[in-house]
Scaffold this active site. Structure first.
Site, PDB file in Angstrom:
ATOM      1  N   CYS A 108      27.777 -21.717  47.136  1.00 22.98           N
ATOM      2  CA  CYS A 108      26.993 -20.418  47.220  1.00 22.98           C
ATOM      3  C   CYS A 108      26.779 -20.124  48.724  1.00 22.98           C
ATOM      4  CB  CYS A 108      25.496 -20.738  46.576  1.00 22.98           C
ATOM      5  SG  CYS A 108      24.697 -19.051  46.010  1.00 22.98           S
ATOM      6  N   HIS A 109      25.732 -19.997  49.457  1.00 19.98           N
ATOM      7  CA  HIS A 109      25.549 -19.594  50.728  1.00 19.98           C
ATOM      8  C   HIS A 109      25.875 -20.931  51.666  1.00 19.98           C
ATOM      9  CE1 HIS A 109      23.271 -16.489  48.908  1.00 19.98           C
ATOM     10  NE2 HIS A 109      23.493 -16.119  49.930  1.00 19.98           N
TER      11      HIS A 109
END
Length: 174
Positions: A108-109
């Site tokens: 994800c991030h």
């Protein structure tokens, strides 16, 4: 053979399922997991923007050694990797881990910390779509795929990709 996997997070802003699901897969496969953070105590996980559970920290990243672990997992959440990339000890640990050749799994991030560690030149990875410009600016190639394995880097886009992400991580652990 049992492997020891480090999960590195900041003290808050961690997307819960991106920590707990890979953790459960790793420990369910007979490996041991250790939660490293920037501070001792507990970390606060989130279900998107809502506080979820807290988890106890096993060690502080400034005291950790890459030699003590067989793989590194970097969970996402927006605030978590943003805080990690502001911590010099965390960035140095991630850089050393990638350079060690041992598996590094980021979802994800979480690749924001890889950007900060300056380890993406010539590498291909997936992430949350908003990071693609940062990845390109760091010399990497971004792909919209559920999991991308490039050498020792294992990356995925979001919580929906966790099954493919954890399978790639377990494959890398042997």
């Amino acid at each position: 053979m049992t492997k020891k996997i480090a999960f590195l997070t900041a003290t808050e802003g961690i997307e819960r399922v991106e920590l707990t699901d890979p953790w459960d897969s790793v420990t369910g496969a007979g490996h041991s997991a250790s939660l490293l953070s920037t501070e001792p105590g507990t970390v606060q996980t989130f279900d998107h923007l809502d506080k979820a559970e807290t988890r106890p920290v096993d060690g502080v990243v400034k005291d950790a050694s890459v030699d003590d672990y067989d793989a590194l997992v970097l969970p996402g959440g927006v605030a978590n990797p943003d805080a990690l990339r502001m911590d010099a000890d965390a960035v140095a640990f991630v850089k050393a881990f990638v350079e060690s050749g041992k598996p590094v799994a980021a979802i994800c991030h979480a690749p924001w910390t890889l950007v900060e560690a300056d380890v993406l030149q010539g590498r291909t990875l997936a992430s949350w779509p908003s990071l693609q410009t940062d990845i390109r600016n760091a010399g990497g190639t971004w792909q919209d795929e559920e999991v991308v394995v490039d050498g020792n880097l294992i990356t995925s886009r979001n919580p929906d990709d966790i099954p493919a992400f954890t399978k790639a991580l377990l494959d890398a652990l042997g």
